[in-house]
Motif scaffolding. Structure first.
Motif, PDB file in Angstrom:
ATOM      1  N   ARG A 178      -2.246   5.907   2.791  1.00  0.00           N
ATOM      2  CA  ARG A 178      -3.278   5.523   3.758  1.00  0.00           C
ATOM      3  C   ARG A 178      -4.601   5.267   3.047  1.00  0.00           C
ATOM      4  O   ARG A 178      -4.887   5.893   2.029  1.00  0.00           O
ATOM      5  CB  ARG A 178      -3.491   6.650   4.763  1.00  0.00           C
ATOM      6  CG  ARG A 178      -2.368   6.801   5.745  1.00  0.00           C
ATOM      7  CD  ARG A 178      -2.608   7.911   6.729  1.00  0.00           C
ATOM      8  NE  ARG A 178      -3.999   8.379   6.773  1.00  0.00           N
ATOM      9  CZ  ARG A 178      -4.402   9.414   7.472  1.00  0.00           C
ATOM     10  NH1 ARG A 178      -3.551  10.103   8.194  1.00  0.00           N
ATOM     11  NH2 ARG A 178      -5.652   9.785   7.475  1.00  0.00           N
ATOM     12  N   PRO A 179      -5.443   4.377   3.576  1.00  0.00           N
ATOM     13  CA  PRO A 179      -6.773   4.202   2.983  1.00  0.00           C
ATOM     14  C   PRO A 179      -7.632   5.451   3.203  1.00  0.00           C
ATOM     15  O   PRO A 179      -7.388   6.229   4.131  1.00  0.00           O
ATOM     16  CB  PRO A 179      -7.340   2.995   3.718  1.00  0.00           C
ATOM     17  CG  PRO A 179      -6.560   2.908   4.976  1.00  0.00           C
ATOM     18  CD  PRO A 179      -5.205   3.484   4.687  1.00  0.00           C
ATOM     19  N   ASP A 180      -8.596   5.654   2.353  1.00  0.00           N
ATOM     20  CA  ASP A 180      -9.490   6.803   2.492  1.00  0.00           C
ATOM     21  C   ASP A 180     -10.241   6.739   3.807  1.00  0.00           C
ATOM     22  O   ASP A 180     -10.519   5.661   4.334  1.00  0.00           O
ATOM     23  CB  ASP A 180     -10.498   6.844   1.342  1.00  0.00           C
ATOM     24  CG  ASP A 180      -9.833   7.184   0.024  1.00  0.00           C
ATOM     25  OD1 ASP A 180      -8.841   7.924   0.045  1.00  0.00           O
ATOM     26  OD2 ASP A 180     -10.318   6.700  -1.017  1.00  0.00           O
ATOM     27  N   HIS A 181     -10.618   7.923   4.354  1.00  0.00           N
ATOM     28  CA  HIS A 181     -11.278   7.957   5.655  1.00  0.00           C
ATOM     29  C   HIS A 181     -12.661   7.318   5.617  1.00  0.00           C
ATOM     30  O   HIS A 181     -13.139   6.822   6.622  1.00  0.00           O
ATOM     31  CB  HIS A 181     -11.369   9.404   6.162  1.00  0.00           C
ATOM     32  CG  HIS A 181     -12.332  10.244   5.380  1.00  0.00           C
ATOM     33  ND1 HIS A 181     -12.018  10.851   4.193  1.00  0.00           N
ATOM     34  CD2 HIS A 181     -13.622  10.562   5.624  1.00  0.00           C
ATOM     35  CE1 HIS A 181     -13.064  11.497   3.735  1.00  0.00           C
ATOM     36  NE2 HIS A 181     -14.055  11.344   4.574  1.00  0.00           N
ATOM     37  N   TRP A 182     -13.329   7.302   4.458  1.00  0.00           N
ATOM     38  CA  TRP A 182     -14.664   6.730   4.395  1.00  0.00           C
ATOM     39  C   TRP A 182     -14.627   5.200   4.372  1.00  0.00           C
ATOM     40  O   TRP A 182     -15.656   4.557   4.512  1.00  0.00           O
ATOM     41  CB  TRP A 182     -15.433   7.278   3.194  1.00  0.00           C
ATOM     42  CG  TRP A 182     -14.711   7.183   1.890  1.00  0.00           C
ATOM     43  CD1 TRP A 182     -13.895   8.134   1.345  1.00  0.00           C
ATOM     44  CD2 TRP A 182     -14.729   6.096   0.967  1.00  0.00           C
ATOM     45  NE1 TRP A 182     -13.407   7.701   0.156  1.00  0.00           N
ATOM     46  CE2 TRP A 182     -13.902   6.450  -0.111  1.00  0.00           C
ATOM     47  CE3 TRP A 182     -15.349   4.862   0.961  1.00  0.00           C
ATOM     48  CZ2 TRP A 182     -13.687   5.611  -1.190  1.00  0.00           C
ATOM     49  CZ3 TRP A 182     -15.140   4.025  -0.133  1.00  0.00           C
ATOM     50  CH2 TRP A 182     -14.323   4.404  -1.185  1.00  0.00           C
ATOM     51  N   VAL A 183     -13.459   4.600   4.205  1.00  0.00           N
ATOM     52  CA  VAL A 183     -13.324   3.151   4.224  1.00  0.00           C
ATOM     53  C   VAL A 183     -13.145   2.655   5.658  1.00  0.00           C
ATOM     54  O   VAL A 183     -13.587   1.571   6.008  1.00  0.00           O
ATOM     55  CB  VAL A 183     -12.121   2.720   3.355  1.00  0.00           C
ATOM     56  CG1 VAL A 183     -11.933   1.214   3.402  1.00  0.00           C
ATOM     57  CG2 VAL A 183     -12.305   3.190   1.929  1.00  0.00           C
ATOM     58  N   SER A 184     -12.497   3.457   6.495  1.00  0.00           N
ATOM     59  CA  SER A 184     -12.212   3.052   7.869  1.00  0.00           C
ATOM     60  C   SER A 184     -13.468   3.155   8.729  1.00  0.00           C
ATOM     61  O   SER A 184     -14.306   4.039   8.516  1.00  0.00           O
ATOM     62  CB  SER A 184     -11.136   3.963   8.463  1.00  0.00           C
ATOM     63  OG  SER A 184      -9.980   3.929   7.668  1.00  0.00           O
ATOM     64  N   PRO A 185     -13.631   2.276   9.724  1.00  0.00           N
ATOM     65  CA  PRO A 185     -14.808   2.360  10.602  1.00  0.00           C
ATOM     66  C   PRO A 185     -14.747   3.601  11.482  1.00  0.00           C
ATOM     67  O   PRO A 185     -13.677   4.094  11.829  1.00  0.00           O
ATOM     68  CB  PRO A 185     -14.726   1.086  11.441  1.00  0.00           C
ATOM     69  CG  PRO A 185     -13.313   0.671  11.365  1.00  0.00           C
ATOM     70  CD  PRO A 185     -12.777   1.153  10.051  1.00  0.00           C
ATOM     71  N   ARG A 186     -15.900   4.109  11.825  1.00  0.00           N
ATOM     72  CA  ARG A 186     -15.978   5.291  12.678  1.00  0.00           C
ATOM     73  C   ARG A 186     -15.733   4.925  14.139  1.00  0.00           C
ATOM     74  O   ARG A 186     -16.074   3.825  14.548  1.00  0.00           O
ATOM     75  CB  ARG A 186     -17.360   5.930  12.586  1.00  0.00           C
ATOM     76  CG  ARG A 186     -17.668   6.509  11.247  1.00  0.00           C
ATOM     77  CD  ARG A 186     -18.986   7.227  11.330  1.00  0.00           C
ATOM     78  NE  ARG A 186     -19.510   7.452   9.985  1.00  0.00           N
ATOM     79  CZ  ARG A 186     -20.712   7.894   9.735  1.00  0.00           C
ATOM     80  NH1 ARG A 186     -21.534   8.134  10.728  1.00  0.00           N
ATOM     81  NH2 ARG A 186     -21.112   8.081   8.510  1.00  0.00           N
ATOM     82  N   ARG A 204       0.864  -1.182   0.000  1.00  0.00           N
ATOM     83  CA  ARG A 204       0.000   0.000   0.000  1.00  0.00           C
ATOM     84  C   ARG A 204       0.893   1.221   0.000  1.00  0.00           C
ATOM     85  O   ARG A 204       1.741   1.383   0.871  1.00  0.00           O
ATOM     86  CB  ARG A 204      -0.896  -0.016   1.235  1.00  0.00           C
ATOM     87  CG  ARG A 204      -1.831   1.174   1.296  1.00  0.00           C
ATOM     88  CD  ARG A 204      -2.803   1.065   2.450  1.00  0.00           C
ATOM     89  NE  ARG A 204      -3.785   0.030   2.140  1.00  0.00           N
ATOM     90  CZ  ARG A 204      -4.353  -0.739   3.045  1.00  0.00           C
ATOM     91  NH1 ARG A 204      -4.040  -0.603   4.306  1.00  0.00           N
ATOM     92  NH2 ARG A 204      -5.224  -1.660   2.713  1.00  0.00           N
TER      93      ARG A 204
END
Length: 49
Positions: free
Chosen positions: A10-18, A7
């Motif tokens: 970083r992964p997008d913020h909307w992919v990560s759990p809240r 990778r």
């Protein structure tokens, strides 16, 4: 093939759990839940909510 994941960012913020937030934390941050109904004619004329 390799079993390693690569990778570059970083992964997008909307992919990560809240993070967890319960109702009292939401209330302290945003205030009370308000109704979504439109005000009537008299309410708009007199500025009532």
């Amino acid at each position: 093939m390799s079993s390693m994941n690569f990778r570059s960012s970083r992964p997008d913020h909307w992919v990560s759990p809240r993070p967890y937030s319960d109702a009292s934390l939401r209330y302290m941050k945003h205030g009370p839940v308000l109704p979504m109904d439109e005000p009537g004619l008299l309410a708009r004329l007199f500025g009532w909510r």
